[in-house]
Design a protein around this motif. Sequence first.
Motif, mmCIF file in Angstrom:
data_model
loop_
_atom_site.group_PDB
_atom_site.id
_atom_site.type_symbol
_atom_site.label_atom_id
_atom_site.label_comp_id
_atom_site.label_asym_id
_atom_site.label_seq_id
_atom_site.Cartn_x
_atom_site.Cartn_y
_atom_site.Cartn_z
ATOM 1 N N ALA A 72 14.057 14.133 -13.292
ATOM 2 C CA ALA A 72 14.253 15.506 -13.200
ATOM 3 C C ALA A 72 13.076 16.274 -14.043
ATOM 4 C CB ALA A 72 15.467 15.798 -13.489
ATOM 5 N N PRO A 73 12.564 17.415 -13.710
ATOM 6 C CA PRO A 73 12.585 18.106 -12.458
ATOM 7 C C PRO A 73 11.746 17.396 -11.250
ATOM 8 C CG PRO A 73 11.392 19.331 -13.720
ATOM 9 C CD PRO A 73 12.031 18.151 -14.415
ATOM 10 N N SER A 74 10.918 16.185 -11.793
ATOM 11 C CA SER A 74 10.040 15.864 -10.997
ATOM 12 C C SER A 74 10.096 14.329 -10.516
ATOM 13 C CB SER A 74 8.606 15.863 -11.757
ATOM 14 O OG SER A 74 7.751 15.331 -11.038
ATOM 15 N N GLY A 75 9.371 13.933 -9.596
ATOM 16 C CA GLY A 75 9.489 12.619 -8.889
ATOM 17 C C GLY A 75 9.990 12.548 -7.424
ATOM 18 N N PRO A 76 8.882 11.891 -6.731
ATOM 19 C CA PRO A 76 9.028 11.733 -5.336
ATOM 20 C C PRO A 76 9.997 10.738 -4.693
ATOM 21 C CG PRO A 76 7.141 10.577 -5.667
ATOM 22 C CD PRO A 76 7.764 11.133 -7.169
ATOM 23 N N THR A 77 11.315 11.301 -4.886
ATOM 24 C CA THR A 77 12.443 10.379 -4.331
ATOM 25 C C THR A 77 13.708 11.188 -3.829
ATOM 26 O OG1 THR A 77 13.894 8.674 -4.943
ATOM 27 C CG2 THR A 77 13.624 10.356 -6.704
ATOM 28 N N ARG A 78 14.313 10.524 -2.939
ATOM 29 C CA ARG A 78 15.543 11.100 -2.317
ATOM 30 C C ARG A 78 16.823 10.469 -2.545
ATOM 31 N NH1 ARG A 78 15.660 13.673 3.807
ATOM 32 N NH2 ARG A 78 17.942 13.188 3.973
ATOM 33 N N ALA A 79 16.935 8.933 -2.024
ATOM 34 C CA ALA A 79 18.024 8.428 -1.917
ATOM 35 C C ALA A 79 18.005 7.316 -3.033
ATOM 36 C CB ALA A 79 18.029 7.597 -0.631
ATOM 37 N N VAL A 80 19.326 7.220 -3.608
ATOM 38 C CA VAL A 80 19.543 6.046 -4.752
ATOM 39 C C VAL A 80 20.795 5.122 -4.314
ATOM 40 C CG1 VAL A 80 19.941 5.795 -6.922
ATOM 41 C CG2 VAL A 80 18.239 7.588 -6.190
ATOM 42 N N VAL A 81 20.748 4.247 -4.509
ATOM 43 C CA VAL A 81 22.164 3.272 -4.660
ATOM 44 C C VAL A 81 22.650 3.460 -5.831
ATOM 45 C CG1 VAL A 81 23.215 1.000 -4.437
ATOM 46 C CG2 VAL A 81 21.275 1.769 -2.890
ATOM 47 N N VAL A 82 24.044 3.944 -5.958
ATOM 48 C CA VAL A 82 24.648 4.342 -7.260
ATOM 49 C C VAL A 82 25.666 3.655 -7.643
ATOM 50 C CG1 VAL A 82 23.760 6.870 -7.231
ATOM 51 C CG2 VAL A 82 26.083 6.227 -6.249
ATOM 52 N N GLY A 83 26.245 2.810 -6.587
ATOM 53 C CA GLY A 83 27.623 2.118 -6.924
ATOM 54 C C GLY A 83 27.755 0.884 -5.897
ATOM 55 N N ILE A 84 28.444 -0.331 -6.430
ATOM 56 C CA ILE A 84 28.789 -1.417 -5.606
ATOM 57 C C ILE A 84 30.080 -1.140 -5.372
ATOM 58 C CG2 ILE A 84 29.160 -4.064 -5.621
ATOM 59 C CD1 ILE A 84 26.526 -4.056 -7.001
ATOM 60 N N ILE A 85 30.577 -1.227 -4.127
ATOM 61 C CA ILE A 85 32.066 -0.806 -3.442
ATOM 62 C C ILE A 85 32.935 -2.184 -3.576
ATOM 63 C CG2 ILE A 85 33.639 -0.072 -1.892
ATOM 64 C CD1 ILE A 85 31.069 1.706 -0.953
ATOM 65 N N ASP A 86 33.769 -2.068 -4.468
ATOM 66 C CA ASP A 86 34.710 -3.434 -4.392
ATOM 67 C C ASP A 86 35.791 -3.253 -3.222
ATOM 68 O OD1 ASP A 86 34.234 -5.115 -6.493
ATOM 69 O OD2 ASP A 86 36.627 -4.931 -7.030
ATOM 70 N N ALA A 87 36.460 -1.955 -2.976
ATOM 71 C CA ALA A 87 37.359 -1.922 -2.072
ATOM 72 C C ALA A 87 37.311 -0.406 -1.777
ATOM 73 C CB ALA A 87 38.810 -2.471 -2.612
ATOM 74 N N VAL A 88 38.006 -0.279 -0.370
ATOM 75 C CA VAL A 88 38.352 1.164 0.069
ATOM 76 C C VAL A 88 40.013 1.270 0.255
ATOM 77 C CG1 VAL A 88 38.063 2.862 1.777
ATOM 78 C CG2 VAL A 88 36.023 1.752 1.204
ATOM 79 N N ASN A 89 40.538 2.003 -0.822
ATOM 80 C CA ASN A 89 41.975 2.071 -0.400
ATOM 81 C C ASN A 89 42.380 3.159 0.408
ATOM 82 O OD1 ASN A 89 42.564 0.262 -2.255
ATOM 83 N ND2 ASN A 89 42.387 1.989 -4.195
ATOM 84 N N THR A 90 43.176 2.977 1.633
ATOM 85 C CA THR A 90 43.473 3.707 2.474
ATOM 86 C C THR A 90 45.107 3.927 2.535
ATOM 87 O OG1 THR A 90 43.425 1.974 4.112
ATOM 88 C CG2 THR A 90 41.444 3.363 3.960
ATOM 89 N N GLN A 117 1.082 -1.006 -0.031
ATOM 90 C CA GLN A 117 0.105 0.070 0.111
ATOM 91 C C GLN A 117 1.018 1.323 0.104
ATOM 92 O OE1 GLN A 117 -2.681 -0.241 3.269
ATOM 93 N NE2 GLN A 117 -3.385 1.755 2.998
ATOM 94 N N GLN A 118 1.195 1.861 -1.194
ATOM 95 C CA GLN A 118 2.303 2.838 -1.318
ATOM 96 C C GLN A 118 1.758 3.606 -2.531
ATOM 97 O OE1 GLN A 118 6.024 1.076 -1.963
ATOM 98 N NE2 GLN A 118 5.701 0.478 -3.776
ATOM 99 N N HIS A 119 2.490 4.816 -2.613
ATOM 100 C CA HIS A 119 2.311 5.691 -3.691
ATOM 101 C C HIS A 119 2.615 4.944 -4.952
ATOM 102 C CE1 HIS A 119 2.965 9.366 -6.336
ATOM 103 N NE2 HIS A 119 2.026 9.555 -5.275
ATOM 104 N N PRO A 120 1.766 4.960 -6.414
ATOM 105 C CA PRO A 120 2.261 4.217 -7.230
ATOM 106 C C PRO A 120 3.582 4.529 -7.983
ATOM 107 C CG PRO A 120 -0.017 5.586 -7.397
ATOM 108 C CD PRO A 120 0.507 5.991 -6.205
ATOM 109 N N PHE A 121 4.011 5.786 -7.671
ATOM 110 C CA PHE A 121 5.514 5.901 -8.244
ATOM 111 C C PHE A 121 6.424 4.634 -7.803
ATOM 112 C CE2 PHE A 121 9.700 7.448 -7.014
ATOM 113 C CZ PHE A 121 9.960 7.683 -8.267
ATOM 114 N N TYR A 122 6.164 4.159 -6.639
ATOM 115 C CA TYR A 122 7.268 3.222 -6.012
ATOM 116 C C TYR A 122 7.084 1.617 -6.519
ATOM 117 C CZ TYR A 122 8.484 7.167 -3.256
ATOM 118 O OH TYR A 122 8.698 8.383 -2.811
ATOM 119 N N ASP A 123 5.973 1.546 -7.322
ATOM 120 C CA ASP A 123 5.662 0.231 -7.808
ATOM 121 C C ASP A 123 6.880 -0.141 -8.793
ATOM 122 O OD1 ASP A 123 3.395 0.297 -6.406
ATOM 123 O OD2 ASP A 123 2.312 0.729 -8.061
#
Lengths: 90, 90, 90, 90, 90
Positions: A72-90, A14-20
């Motif tokens: 853009a410029p419309s759409g009810p959203t805020r957070a997106v997963v944009v990458g899968i992390i292989d490693a963090v170099n330090t 039961q959610q806003h149709p945008f998320y279907d």
Amino acid sequence: MKTGRVVGTVVSPQQHPFYDGRKQLIVRYTRPDGTYADDAYAVAIDQVGAGIGQDVLVLDEGNSARQLLSLAPSGPTRAVVVGIIDAVNT
Amino acid sequence: MKTGRVVGTVVSPQQHPFYDGRKQLIVRYTRPDGTYADDAYAVAIDQVGAGIGQDVLVLDEGNSARQLLSLAPSGPTRAVVVGIIDAVNT
Amino acid sequence: MKTGRVVGTVVSPQQHPFYDGRKQLIVRYTRPDGTYADDAYAVAIDQVGAGIGQDVLVLDEGNSARQLLSLAPSGPTRAVVVGIIDAVNT
Amino acid sequence: MKTGRVVGTVVSPQQHPFYDGRKQLIVRYTRPDGTYADDAYAVAIDQVGAGIGQDVLVLDEGNSARQLLSLAPSGPTRAVVVGIIDAVNT
Amino acid sequence: MKTGRVVGTVVSPQQHPFYDGRKQLIVRYTRPDGTYADDAYAVAIDQVGAGIGQDVLVLDEGNSARQLLSLAPSGPTRAVVVGIIDAVNT
């Protein structure tokens, strides 16, 4: 952006149709050393085919999220997963 | 977005006319395991008929909120309840 | 803006094409006295040639980030390293 | 939005002209049970005639604030007191 | 907005040209009673001639910051010192 780990998916009939049909991932934020950053998390829409247990990059900004989803410029959203992390170099 | 649980509604007879007739829910944020995330909460406008005690999805971003309420680009609002959560798969 | 120190870089072969070729720095935020501000950090796109161990200025606002990267009004980004800090006068 | 309680007003003779004649309230945020949410607060412009000691609704989002003050799309402001709370039903 | 106290200035010779000649103040946020709010702070551009040790009002919102600096709709900035606080009436 933040780093995080996918820990679950949300089932919300039961959610806003945008998320279907959009996979909503629960991502717990992680510290640079890979441990969880206490309770911080986001519910983010998947854009890279991430699954539970994977380390990911999360972009949590409304205008960016809309552009990634070609809404853009419309759409009810805020957070997106944009990458899968292989490693963090330090 | 965040996950949360509706814990109350706000009664505010003296308020900006924009809010008249819109149900304002107090939603305490929850962790992925369903426990409360300490004191974090939002006052959000209901869009899915959520009631006290239900687990919900909250979208807390002004531009998104305005679009969901068909107010874009104008309208003084920020957080909206956009879904009722049935389950979290982990 | 915030002050911080670069502690690592993210390796993410499977990511949105926008990020290809852009160095993504993990920056831990620092207090005015130079110590780390607990767990606070950001993953920010480098704009000044900053390297691991350097103290930097981070601008964490989507519209600003897009302008610095000459992407405005479009481009999925939020945080950018905009300066290398030589000293803090107190 | 957030719930809070007005605890003071700011006296700032040397400020940007935009703020002249606008009452700036210090509002400490409150939890759903009415207790203070630790140190969280905002300095917000009054729009409903709220006074010290009253429970209020605070909208802390720049675009919304500008619209409430009839300043959109321009005007340097972020938080506005938009309602006085009579009760919270739980 | 937030209340704070100026505790230092940032020296950053290697930075984005936008920031040249703009005084960047480190402002630690303060509670309504004037004590420091733990580690919270911002690096903000001065607009009122504030100096170290002074209590100030900080506006931390990108669109507002750009308008105050007459940069709207463009300019990479987020936080601005907009007032010097004389007193807080409670």
